[in-house]
Design a protein around this motif. Structure first.
Motif, PDB file in Angstrom:
ATOM      1  N   VAL A 110       0.795  -1.213  -0.122  1.00  0.00           N
ATOM      2  CA  VAL A 110       0.051   0.095   0.101  1.00  0.00           C
ATOM      3  C   VAL A 110       0.896   1.319   0.044  1.00  0.00           C
ATOM      4  N   PHE A 111       1.946   1.309   0.805  1.00  0.00           N
ATOM      5  CA  PHE A 111       2.915   2.367   1.173  1.00  0.00           C
ATOM      6  C   PHE A 111       3.449   2.715  -0.500  1.00  0.00           C
ATOM      7  N   ASP A 112       4.036   1.626  -1.028  1.00  0.00           N
ATOM      8  CA  ASP A 112       4.536   1.857  -2.428  1.00  0.00           C
ATOM      9  C   ASP A 112       3.740   2.077  -3.305  1.00  0.00           C
ATOM     10  N   ASN A 113       2.549   1.727  -3.462  1.00  0.00           N
ATOM     11  CA  ASN A 113       1.517   2.273  -4.280  1.00  0.00           C
ATOM     12  C   ASN A 113       1.379   3.811  -4.376  1.00  0.00           C
ATOM     13  N   VAL A 114       1.106   4.147  -2.877  1.00  0.00           N
ATOM     14  CA  VAL A 114       0.943   5.739  -2.612  1.00  0.00           C
ATOM     15  C   VAL A 114       2.220   6.492  -3.218  1.00  0.00           C
ATOM     16  N   MET A 115       3.595   5.813  -3.100  1.00  0.00           N
ATOM     17  CA  MET A 115       4.612   6.286  -3.466  1.00  0.00           C
ATOM     18  C   MET A 115       4.961   6.377  -4.883  1.00  0.00           C
ATOM     19  N   LEU A 116       3.975   5.811  -5.911  1.00  0.00           N
ATOM     20  CA  LEU A 116       4.163   5.584  -7.249  1.00  0.00           C
ATOM     21  C   LEU A 116       4.523   7.011  -8.232  1.00  0.00           C
ATOM     22  N   PRO A 117       3.739   8.016  -7.667  1.00  0.00           N
ATOM     23  CA  PRO A 117       4.084   9.371  -8.352  1.00  0.00           C
ATOM     24  C   PRO A 117       5.308   9.858  -8.059  1.00  0.00           C
ATOM     25  N   ALA A 118       5.784   9.569  -7.005  1.00  0.00           N
ATOM     26  CA  ALA A 118       7.240  10.093  -6.515  1.00  0.00           C
ATOM     27  C   ALA A 118       8.275   9.412  -7.436  1.00  0.00           C
ATOM     28  N   LEU A 119       8.048   8.092  -7.632  1.00  0.00           N
ATOM     29  CA  LEU A 119       8.890   7.320  -8.609  1.00  0.00           C
ATOM     30  C   LEU A 119       8.891   7.802 -10.023  1.00  0.00           C
ATOM     31  N   ARG A 125      13.002  11.581  -2.057  1.00  0.00           N
ATOM     32  CA  ARG A 125      12.262  10.463  -1.683  1.00  0.00           C
ATOM     33  C   ARG A 125      11.987  10.820  -0.308  1.00  0.00           C
ATOM     34  N   ALA A 126      12.772  11.305   0.701  1.00  0.00           N
ATOM     35  CA  ALA A 126      12.273  11.406   2.005  1.00  0.00           C
ATOM     36  C   ALA A 126      11.004  12.118   2.046  1.00  0.00           C
ATOM     37  N   PRO A 127      10.899  13.368   1.665  1.00  0.00           N
ATOM     38  CA  PRO A 127       9.631  14.262   1.915  1.00  0.00           C
ATOM     39  C   PRO A 127       8.557  13.384   1.246  1.00  0.00           C
ATOM     40  N   ALA A 128       8.691  12.874  -0.021  1.00  0.00           N
ATOM     41  CA  ALA A 128       7.373  11.908  -0.261  1.00  0.00           C
ATOM     42  C   ALA A 128       7.274  11.019   0.521  1.00  0.00           C
ATOM     43  N   GLU A 129       8.094  10.246   1.102  1.00  0.00           N
ATOM     44  CA  GLU A 129       7.700   9.202   2.009  1.00  0.00           C
ATOM     45  C   GLU A 129       6.918   9.872   3.228  1.00  0.00           C
ATOM     46  N   ARG A 130       7.325  10.977   3.825  1.00  0.00           N
ATOM     47  CA  ARG A 130       6.431  11.563   4.898  1.00  0.00           C
ATOM     48  C   ARG A 130       5.329  11.821   4.423  1.00  0.00           C
ATOM     49  N   ARG A 131       5.199  12.269   3.402  1.00  0.00           N
ATOM     50  CA  ARG A 131       3.852  12.628   2.995  1.00  0.00           C
ATOM     51  C   ARG A 131       2.900  11.725   2.449  1.00  0.00           C
ATOM     52  N   ALA A 132       3.389  10.545   2.215  1.00  0.00           N
ATOM     53  CA  ALA A 132       2.843   9.416   1.839  1.00  0.00           C
ATOM     54  C   ALA A 132       2.101   8.885   3.254  1.00  0.00           C
ATOM     55  N   MET A 133       2.985   8.854   4.426  1.00  0.00           N
ATOM     56  CA  MET A 133       2.523   8.431   5.502  1.00  0.00           C
ATOM     57  C   MET A 133       1.299   9.664   6.011  1.00  0.00           C
ATOM     58  N   GLU A 134       1.444  10.767   5.963  1.00  0.00           N
ATOM     59  CA  GLU A 134       0.343  11.669   6.232  1.00  0.00           C
ATOM     60  C   GLU A 134      -0.766  11.523   5.542  1.00  0.00           C
ATOM     61  N   LEU A 135      -0.520  11.033   4.178  1.00  0.00           N
ATOM     62  CA  LEU A 135      -2.029  10.872   3.366  1.00  0.00           C
ATOM     63  C   LEU A 135      -2.583   9.576   3.643  1.00  0.00           C
ATOM     64  N   LEU A 136      -1.852   8.534   3.915  1.00  0.00           N
ATOM     65  CA  LEU A 136      -2.246   7.331   4.599  1.00  0.00           C
ATOM     66  C   LEU A 136      -3.154   7.422   5.791  1.00  0.00           C
ATOM     67  N   SER A 142      -3.302   4.182   7.874  1.00  0.00           N
ATOM     68  CA  SER A 142      -1.939   4.079   8.396  1.00  0.00           C
ATOM     69  C   SER A 142      -1.612   2.742   8.778  1.00  0.00           C
ATOM     70  N   ALA A 143      -2.578   2.013   9.374  1.00  0.00           N
ATOM     71  CA  ALA A 143      -2.326   0.774   9.762  1.00  0.00           C
ATOM     72  C   ALA A 143      -1.824  -0.479   8.652  1.00  0.00           C
ATOM     73  N   PHE A 144      -2.231   0.008   7.576  1.00  0.00           N
ATOM     74  CA  PHE A 144      -2.155  -0.865   6.446  1.00  0.00           C
ATOM     75  C   PHE A 144      -1.177  -0.838   5.345  1.00  0.00           C
ATOM     76  N   SER A 145       0.003   0.272   6.050  1.00  0.00           N
ATOM     77  CA  SER A 145       0.799   0.538   4.817  1.00  0.00           C
ATOM     78  C   SER A 145       1.652  -0.321   4.182  1.00  0.00           C
TER      79      SER A 145
END
Ligand SMILES: Nc1ncnc2c1ncn2[C@@H]1O[C@H](COP(=O)(O)OP(=O)(O)OP(=O)(O)O)[C@@H](O)[C@H]1O
Ligand SMILES: [Mg+2]
Lengths: 266, 272
Positions: A110-119, A125-136, A142-145
């Motif tokens: 789930v987390f990597d799917n949310v990260m797809l546009p960053a890729l 990477r780092a700010p995108a990962e923070r944002r992905a957690m916020e959006l989840l 959050s529990a399913f990342s």
């Protein structure tokens, strides 16, 4: 006619209203083995910067087709589409899309799917990962990342798709019945959340829906389409005060607008 | 039924296997069967133990393994590589696909004698034969798998400006993975067949050679010994590919696993 034409004939140049998306006489025919299917006919539509436009229409009228044009995935058979004033010949980088199906990659968490546009867009990477957690957290997942899409319900997958749409903080959001698979309560929460995001950052939104209430609740303008081939048959401004909340749903103007729109489908 | 269900899964085939050996044993005892037709199990067993202890079997096993695995690795790599090339490039597809699909219809082992003439009678000719035999299932499955990628999924990534390389690595290849492993599965069994056929044709070493020369000498025990060893190699190979498949393509096996659990649950209800 369109604003562009008005300027060309030398009329008074009004203050330039930036457009996020325009469709000029857009028609789409799908070629199939059984012959051509005319999905859209002569669509004219402008979405101004910061405007929330909902599109309402019966099933099969070409709403998803319209969204795919805005996403740069389909080139119109005839007519012209532009994104922020430039011809739309490829998907825009400042556009976020949530599809009618979740369309998640089954082999990514789930987390990597949310990260797809960053890729795909090559974001740091780092700010995108923070944002992905916020959006989840925003969509309540959050529990399913670390889980995989197959382990989520349809509605949960749809919410992952919404988080993915927002990751790169795009200026134009294209949403194709994003809440259709959700229960009434989640639907309401996410609609309010979407309004909050939109009020805070004034993104432009093309929001496709089957639900008259949802369209009226969220939009500045509701575009009504006819059944196939899809044409624009009405363009209704919604002037309800913002922020709209659950009280809005029971107000008289809200009911009037819904009743008026329902008239198109009877 | 309840007690049986508690045993680990590998017990069941072992039971059937012992039963077969038992019948074999009894048949040889009861009806006087000449050794060259069907040797008694203990004779085969003795032969196997001696062969391993005095080391006479190792060169044969080694030769067959080298031919099978060498050809398998090269043939699979070529099949996957060319499959990717053709699936991704219209031009290569136009030039090569009709040719290759035509060649697919040729029974590859029929090329064995020609390959022997070209590549000599040693290990090399067997490897070439195995390469040819393995190539096609991998090639065909790779192309089909890559084409099977869900167009909506590709569109979803394109909408976020995904590059062609991204689409290939993150969407098409994973979509094709299961089919490619299907090809690897077919390939491993064909590889062993190819190696043995090559050895039948002409060789001085290998389990295929062991079996064919034993048939000339009417030595039944050696024939059975060779076939048993080939069976073990074949099963190990297939099992290894299967395990790899399950681990690499984890997102699909998870679905099938829950599916099978559900089915078993239903069966218990029926029994109860
Ligand atoms: N890839 C395609 N190939 C051929 N025809 C298509 C394709 N996609 C859509 N169509 C046709 O175009 C028409 C419009 O389809 P579209 O998906 O845009 O409708 P929609 O308004 O989104 O419907 P729904 O509300 O059910 O999602 C349909 O009649 C459909 O038959
Ligand atoms: Mg649709």
């Amino acid at each position: 006619m369109t604003a562009a034409n008005g300027r060309a004939v030398g009329g008074p140049v009004l203050e330039p209203v930036p457009v996020a998306f325009t469709a000029e006489n857009v028609s789409v025919c799908y070629q199939t083995r059984k012959g051509a299917i005319e999905a859209l006919r002569d669509i004219n539509l402008d979405i101004m910067q910061g405007e929330f436009v909902a599109v309402l229409g019966p099933s099969g009228c070409g709403k998803s087709t319209l969204m795919k044009i805005a996403a740069g995935l389909i080139i119109p058979t005839s007519g012209r589409a532009t994104l922020a004033g430039k011809p739309l010949d490829r998907p825009g980088r400042d556009v976020g899309v949530a599809f009618q199906k979740p369309n998640l990659l089954p082999w990514k968490s789930v987390f990597d799917n949310v990260m797809l546009p960053a890729l795909t867009l090559g974001l740091p990477r780092a700010p995108a990962e923070r944002r992905a957690m916020e959006l989840l957290a925003l969509v309540g997942l959050s529990a399913f990342s670390a889980n995989y899409p197959a382990e989520l319900s349809g509605g949960m997958q749809q919410r992952v798709g919404i988080a993915r749409m927002l990751l790169h903080d795009p200026q134009l959001l294209l949403m194709d019945e994003p809440f259709a698979a959700l229960d009434a309560m989640t639907r309401e929460t996410l609609a309010l959340e979407l309004q909050r995001i939109w009020l805070g950052q004034r993104k432009s939104v093309l929001f496709i829906t089957h639900s008259i209430q949802e369209a009226v609740f969220l939009a500045d303008r509701v575009i009504v389409m006819s059944s196939r081939p899809g044409r624009v048959i009405d363009d209704v401004p919604i002037t309800l005060a913002r922020p709209r909340n659950t009280d809005t749903l029971s107000s008289a103007p809200f009911g009037d607008a819904c009743r008026y729109l329902r008239g198109h489908f009877q | 039924m309840k007690y049986l269900a508690a045993l680990p899964a590998f017990i069941y085939p072992l039971v059937s296997l012992s039963a077969i050996v038992g019948i074999w044993f009894a048949a040889v005892r009861l009806f006087v069967i000449p050794d060259y037709l069907l040797p008694p199990p203990w004779q085969v067993f003795d032969l196997l133990v001696n062969g391993f202890v005095d080391g006479a079997l190792w060169p044969h096993i080694g030769a067959t393994l080298v031919e099978t695995l060498g050809g398998y690795v090269v043939g699979s790599a070529l099949g996957i590589g060319l499959g990717v090339l053709l699936a991704e490039s219209k031009m290569f597809e136009r030039f090569l696909l009709p040719l290759l699909t035509g060649l697919q219809a040729v029974p590859k082992v029929a090329l064995g004698p020609i390959i022997l003439v070209w590549c000599g009678y040693g290990v090399a000719s067997k490897i070439v034969l195995v390469v040819l035999v393995c190539f096609f299932p991998l090639f065909i499955n790779t192309i089909n798998g890559l084409r099977r990628a869900d167009e909506d999924l590709l569109d979803a990534c394109r909408a976020f400006s995904a590059s062609r390389a991204f689409l290939f690595l993150h969407v098409k290849l994973p979509s094709a993975a299961s089919e490619i492993f299907g090809g690897l599965q077919i390939g491993i069994s064909l590889a062993l067949i190819g190696a043995v056929v090559g050895e039948f044709l002409s060789s001085q070493r290998g389990l295929g050679y062991l079996v064919s020369s034993a048939s000339v000498n009417m030595s039944g025990a050696t024939m059975v010994e060779g076939v048993l060893l080939l069976a073990v190699i074949g099963m190990c190979g297939a099992q290894m590919v299967r395990t790899l498949h399950r681990h690499v393509v984890f997102w699909e096996s998870r679905e099938t696993r829950t599916e099978s659990r559900r089915r078993r649950g239903k069966m218990m209800v029926w029994e109860g």
